[in-house]
Write a protein that holds these residues in place. Structure first.
Motif, PDB file in Angstrom:
ATOM      1  N   LEU A  54       0.428   4.567  -2.416  1.00  0.00           N
ATOM      2  CA  LEU A  54      -0.042   5.862  -1.823  1.00  0.00           C
ATOM      3  C   LEU A  54       1.069   7.018  -2.138  1.00  0.00           C
ATOM      4  N   ASN A  55       2.207   6.709  -1.995  1.00  0.00           N
ATOM      5  CA  ASN A  55       3.420   7.683  -2.154  1.00  0.00           C
ATOM      6  C   ASN A  55       3.338   8.171  -3.686  1.00  0.00           C
ATOM      7  N   ALA A  56       2.983   7.340  -4.759  1.00  0.00           N
ATOM      8  CA  ALA A  56       3.209   7.710  -6.034  1.00  0.00           C
ATOM      9  C   ALA A  56       1.919   8.584  -6.279  1.00  0.00           C
ATOM     10  N   ALA A  57       0.714   8.079  -5.427  1.00  0.00           N
ATOM     11  CA  ALA A  57      -0.468   9.206  -5.531  1.00  0.00           C
ATOM     12  C   ALA A  57      -0.181  10.502  -5.147  1.00  0.00           C
ATOM     13  N   SER A  58       0.427  10.577  -4.008  1.00  0.00           N
ATOM     14  CA  SER A  58       0.769  11.783  -3.331  1.00  0.00           C
ATOM     15  C   SER A  58       1.584  12.744  -4.227  1.00  0.00           C
ATOM     16  N   LEU A  59       2.591  12.125  -4.878  1.00  0.00           N
ATOM     17  CA  LEU A  59       3.501  12.777  -5.866  1.00  0.00           C
ATOM     18  C   LEU A  59       2.714  13.324  -6.978  1.00  0.00           C
ATOM     19  N   ILE A  60       1.757  12.327  -7.548  1.00  0.00           N
ATOM     20  CA  ILE A  60       0.788  13.009  -8.783  1.00  0.00           C
ATOM     21  C   ILE A  60       0.166  13.990  -8.163  1.00  0.00           C
ATOM     22  N   GLY A  61      -0.628  13.986  -7.042  1.00  0.00           N
ATOM     23  CA  GLY A  61      -1.267  15.044  -6.584  1.00  0.00           C
ATOM     24  C   GLY A  61      -0.295  16.145  -6.479  1.00  0.00           C
ATOM     25  N   GLY A  62       0.705  16.251  -5.802  1.00  0.00           N
ATOM     26  CA  GLY A  62       1.591  17.257  -5.704  1.00  0.00           C
ATOM     27  C   GLY A  62       2.031  18.101  -7.089  1.00  0.00           C
TER      28      GLY A  62
ATOM     29  N   LEU B  51      -3.968   5.798 -12.679  1.00  0.00           N
ATOM     30  CA  LEU B  51      -4.737   5.465 -11.617  1.00  0.00           C
ATOM     31  C   LEU B  51      -4.903   3.956 -11.546  1.00  0.00           C
ATOM     32  N   PRO B  52      -5.185   3.260 -12.873  1.00  0.00           N
ATOM     33  CA  PRO B  52      -5.704   1.866 -12.519  1.00  0.00           C
ATOM     34  C   PRO B  52      -4.371   1.065 -12.460  1.00  0.00           C
ATOM     35  N   TYR B  53      -3.028   1.692 -12.972  1.00  0.00           N
ATOM     36  CA  TYR B  53      -1.871   0.980 -12.614  1.00  0.00           C
ATOM     37  C   TYR B  53      -1.385   1.032 -11.182  1.00  0.00           C
ATOM     38  N   LEU B  54      -1.598   2.220 -10.594  1.00  0.00           N
ATOM     39  CA  LEU B  54      -1.543   2.281  -8.954  1.00  0.00           C
ATOM     40  C   LEU B  54      -2.414   1.619  -8.148  1.00  0.00           C
ATOM     41  N   TRP B  55      -3.587   1.435  -8.700  1.00  0.00           N
ATOM     42  CA  TRP B  55      -4.641   0.712  -7.940  1.00  0.00           C
ATOM     43  C   TRP B  55      -4.603  -0.906  -7.987  1.00  0.00           C
ATOM     44  N   LEU B  56      -4.608  -1.218  -9.441  1.00  0.00           N
ATOM     45  CA  LEU B  56      -4.504  -2.718  -9.715  1.00  0.00           C
ATOM     46  C   LEU B  56      -3.388  -3.380  -9.851  1.00  0.00           C
ATOM     47  N   VAL B  57      -2.406  -2.645 -10.638  1.00  0.00           N
ATOM     48  CA  VAL B  57      -1.154  -3.560 -11.009  1.00  0.00           C
ATOM     49  C   VAL B  57       0.021  -3.135 -10.093  1.00  0.00           C
ATOM     50  N   MET B  58       0.147  -2.230  -9.545  1.00  0.00           N
ATOM     51  CA  MET B  58       1.197  -1.872  -8.689  1.00  0.00           C
ATOM     52  C   MET B  58       1.217  -2.783  -7.455  1.00  0.00           C
ATOM     53  N   PRO B  59       0.100  -2.988  -6.832  1.00  0.00           N
ATOM     54  CA  PRO B  59       0.204  -3.744  -5.593  1.00  0.00           C
ATOM     55  C   PRO B  59       0.383  -5.399  -5.823  1.00  0.00           C
ATOM     56  N   ARG B  60       0.143  -5.726  -7.014  1.00  0.00           N
ATOM     57  CA  ARG B  60       0.411  -7.253  -7.444  1.00  0.00           C
ATOM     58  C   ARG B  60       2.149  -7.515  -7.864  1.00  0.00           C
ATOM     59  N   MET B  61       2.647  -6.086  -8.104  1.00  0.00           N
ATOM     60  CA  MET B  61       4.047  -6.349  -8.210  1.00  0.00           C
ATOM     61  C   MET B  61       4.869  -6.222  -7.216  1.00  0.00           C
TER      62      MET B  61
ATOM     63  N   THR C 146       0.797  -1.206   0.032  1.00  0.00           N
ATOM     64  CA  THR C 146       0.150  -0.162   0.076  1.00  0.00           C
ATOM     65  C   THR C 146       0.854   1.130   0.049  1.00  0.00           C
ATOM     66  N   LEU C 147       2.040   1.299   0.857  1.00  0.00           N
ATOM     67  CA  LEU C 147       2.693   2.500   0.887  1.00  0.00           C
ATOM     68  C   LEU C 147       3.241   2.886  -0.533  1.00  0.00           C
ATOM     69  N   MET C 148       3.852   2.287  -1.600  1.00  0.00           N
ATOM     70  CA  MET C 148       4.356   2.823  -2.564  1.00  0.00           C
ATOM     71  C   MET C 148       3.337   3.317  -3.709  1.00  0.00           C
TER      72      MET C 148
ATOM     73  N   THR D 294       8.690  -1.024 -10.056  1.00  0.00           N
ATOM     74  CA  THR D 294       7.265  -0.300 -10.253  1.00  0.00           C
ATOM     75  C   THR D 294       7.327   1.094 -10.738  1.00  0.00           C
ATOM     76  N   GLY D 295       8.401   1.777 -10.348  1.00  0.00           N
ATOM     77  CA  GLY D 295       8.634   3.185 -10.763  1.00  0.00           C
ATOM     78  C   GLY D 295       8.911   3.444 -12.312  1.00  0.00           C
ATOM     79  N   VAL D 296       9.716   2.622 -12.855  1.00  0.00           N
ATOM     80  CA  VAL D 296       9.803   2.638 -14.276  1.00  0.00           C
ATOM     81  C   VAL D 296       8.585   2.771 -15.106  1.00  0.00           C
ATOM     82  N   PRO D 297       7.800   1.706 -14.956  1.00  0.00           N
ATOM     83  CA  PRO D 297       6.610   1.783 -15.707  1.00  0.00           C
ATOM     84  C   PRO D 297       5.696   2.963 -15.460  1.00  0.00           C
ATOM     85  N   LEU D 298       5.675   3.416 -14.191  1.00  0.00           N
ATOM     86  CA  LEU D 298       4.771   4.623 -13.878  1.00  0.00           C
ATOM     87  C   LEU D 298       5.459   5.759 -14.668  1.00  0.00           C
ATOM     88  N   VAL D 299       6.753   6.117 -14.556  1.00  0.00           N
ATOM     89  CA  VAL D 299       7.552   7.007 -15.241  1.00  0.00           C
ATOM     90  C   VAL D 299       7.014   7.072 -16.878  1.00  0.00           C
ATOM     91  N   ILE D 300       7.202   5.840 -17.415  1.00  0.00           N
ATOM     92  CA  ILE D 300       6.831   5.673 -19.011  1.00  0.00           C
ATOM     93  C   ILE D 300       5.127   6.078 -19.054  1.00  0.00           C
TER      94      ILE D 300
END
Length: 599
Positions: free
Chosen positions: A154-162, A204-214, A150-152, A577-583
């Motif tokens: 959440l951290n990514a969501a907060s960075l996008i919000g910022g 969002l779908p990546y943060l919500w459904l994919v990242m926790p599985r990774m 959950t923490l990673m 998890t971060g490189v796919p999100l960056v892309i």
């Protein structure tokens, strides 16, 4: 033609790449790699100092991270978070989210992601994460999703919000300020928010459904099945049980709690109910139901002594030995509370002893047998006297109860620190440090327990990342990379120019610092815009966006390091998890800029 970089710049880039490769391979611990990086920079700059500097100036670059405000801020924030945990200040919020997670795990995570995103649009995302981390660590301890899953996100969501507003992060303010100094009009708070919201919908779908599985479950696995304890829960006048039936309070019960031998009807004060569950489940049931698992007078005595002495209340497990006088007795006939001032809140019976004759007394109390494990609550000296006096073997796994009398105080200190930093009255470093000092002074966090709040791994990693950022900047490596980028972009289409600038700044922010990326990238964006005949604003926004895409390494941003210890993350977790999100973000934001500015 662009010139060759200086040998200092080449060495700085080489050290950075070597550190990244070492982290990614994972053959050595993060602490060792970080210390080796600092040592290489220190020795290298001592014998080969930068132009115009002395050998000792190089030592200041290498070791300056240990006294840097960013490290002090992170340590102070860890202490603030620890204060919220040890006082139980966030238990109500954790229980609310726990009910959401119980209803649906995905709904709970989605709600949490929206919360982190929305708050970070208006409040610096560092205090937002400081508030959320202890809640999700507590949730994990209660059996919800593990913190590592959950923490990673959440951290990514907060960075996008910022990223979504000009006031969301200090980096945004820095980029906008530099751009204004270079001649660009001032941007409003929500000037580019629609572009970021569009990218957030894609991510969002990546943060919500994919990242926790990774992400793996990094909790320490129990080698043995958790013990289940039996206790007699007393219904009090103010208990949630009073005047209700079991069906009316089932939804409030923690997972794993079972009631035995219940008679139909409403619960009444003074009634003693036979209950079983794990240590954590019994504590949660006592707290939620406001019942008592031991005589009220001994619980009040323990609380009174705790207030007078300041000693923590502890819960320990003790095994009954063959020499113990307790064998064959029940808790009411043992006199434990009168003799020692401790409370036995549960009894675990090994499977090999279950089913013995006379297991329960005539009134339903369990008879203590050799091999039973007692769950005992009290102060340290009383627990030791009980163990020695009645021939009990104290087991590992001692646990301190939350200092709930200081919960509101800890919450107030945290709220004050967050408010002072969020509304710009104090820098985050000063607000966090002041809050940490107050946590110590008021006893919310004890000086001799501060080691539990701090992570040595995070401390040396922060120090190494600060040293790398300074050497990348002061050696001229960042400036040379910017010149190379500027030279190569003249042959690309506008959409690819935006993406290339964003990727370049993202690289700098993940390996140097946000400030370095902003300081180097913003003037380069203006220069490229002038050379290619493009409007400056979308290129400046590409720099601003890239400065915030700090997902791929733990050294990229301070919140990445804050979650590292609590989530038990490895360097590879950030890369994976971060490189796919960056892309995803680079593609979505580049398209958004092209469409918004008709490039």
């Amino acid at each position: 033609m662009i010139g060759m970089p200086s040998y200092h710049a080449l060495a700085a880039m080489g050290v950075t790449v070597a550190m990244f490769i070492a982290f990614a391979r994972g053959r050595m611990s993060i602490e060792i790699i970080s210390l080796l990086t600092i040592a290489v920079i220190a020795v290298g700059l001592y014998f080969f100092p930068l132009d115009g500097q002395s050998p000792t100036d190089g030592l200041a670059i290498a070791f300056g991270g240990f006294g840097h405000y960013a490290l002090i801020t992170i340590c102070a924030l860890m202490i603030l978070g620890r204060g919220l945990i040890v006082t139980g200040a966030l238990d109500p919020a954790a229980r609310f989210l726990e009910r959401v997670f119980k209803f649906n795990v995905h709904a709970g995570l989605l709600l949490s992601l929206f919360l982190a995103f929305f708050l970070s649009m208006f409040v610096n995302n560092t205090p937002v994460l400081v508030l959320l981390i202890p809640i999700f660590v507590t949730l994990a301890a209660r059996g919800a999703m593990p913190a590592s899953k959950t923490l990673m996100p959440l951290n990514a969501a907060s960075l996008i919000g910022g990223l979504a507003t000009t006031i969301g992060t200090s980096t945004n303010i820095l980029v906008v300020s530099i751009a204004v100094d270079l001649g660009m009009p001032m941007m409003s708070v929500f000037h580019y928010t629609p572009i970021v919201l569009g990218a957030a919908v894609v991510a969002l779908p990546y943060l919500w459904l994919v990242m926790p599985r990774m992400l793996s479950d990094n909790r320490v696995e129990q080698t043995l099945e958790q013990r289940r304890f039996h206790t007699r829960l007393r219904v009090t006048e103010d208990s949630l049980l009073n005047g209700r039936e079991l069906s009316q309070i089932t939804s409030r019960l923690p997972a794993g709690i079972e009631f035995h031998d219940l008679k139909p009807g409403l619960f009444r004060p003074g009634q003693r109910l036979r209950v079983s569950g794990t240590h954590v489940a019994i504590e949660e049931a006592i707290d939620v139901l406001r019942g008592e698992a031991a005589p009220g007078w001994v619980l009040e005595r323990i609380q009174r002594q705790h207030g007078e002495t300041g000693d923590d209340i502890q819960v320990v497990e003790m095994t009954v030995t063959a020499d113990s006088r307790l064998s064959g007795r029940t808790l009411p006939t043992s006199g434990i509370a009168d003799l020692y001032g401790v409370a036995v809140v549960g009894i675990h019976r090994p499977d090999t002893l279950i089913g013995q004759k006379d297991e329960f007394s005539d009134v339903g109390d369990m008879r203590i047998r050799e091999g039973d494990v007692l769950l005992v609550m009290g102060l340290q000296q009383d627990l030791e006297a009980f163990a020695n006096g009645d021939s009990l073997l104290q087991l590992e796994g001692k646990r301190e109860l939350p200092r709930r009398s200081k919960a509101w105080l800890a919450a107030g200190i945290m709220a004050g620190s967050v408010a002072l930093a969020s509304f710009g009255f104090l820098p985050i470093a000063i607000a966090a440090l002041g809050g940490a000092i107050l946590m110590f002074v008021t006893g919310c966090v004890k000086f001799d327990r501060v080691g539990r709040a701090l992570s040595a791994q995070v401390i040396v990693l922060v120090a190494a990342s600060i040293a790398i950022g300074r050497i990348i900047d002061e050696s001229g490596a960042a400036a040379w990379l910017g010149e190379a980028l500027s030279y190569g972009l003249q042959y690309l289409q506008p959409a690819f120019v935006l993406a290339a600038i964003m990727i370049f700044v993202t690289f700098l922010t993940n390996f140097a610092s946000n400030a370095t990326a902003a300081t180097v990238g913003t003037p380069i964006a203006f220069a490229i815009a002038s050379q290619l005949g493009l409007p400056a604003e979308p290129l400046v926004l590409a720099v601003l966006f890239g400065c915030n895409l700090s997902y791929a390494t733990p050294i990229a941003y301070q919140t990445n390091m804050l979650i590292m210890a609590e989530g038990s993350y490895q360097f590879g977790d950030y890369v994976k998890t971060g490189v796919p999100l960056v892309i995803i973000m680079v593609a979505a934001l580049s398209i958004g800029l092209v469409l918004s500015y008709s490039l």
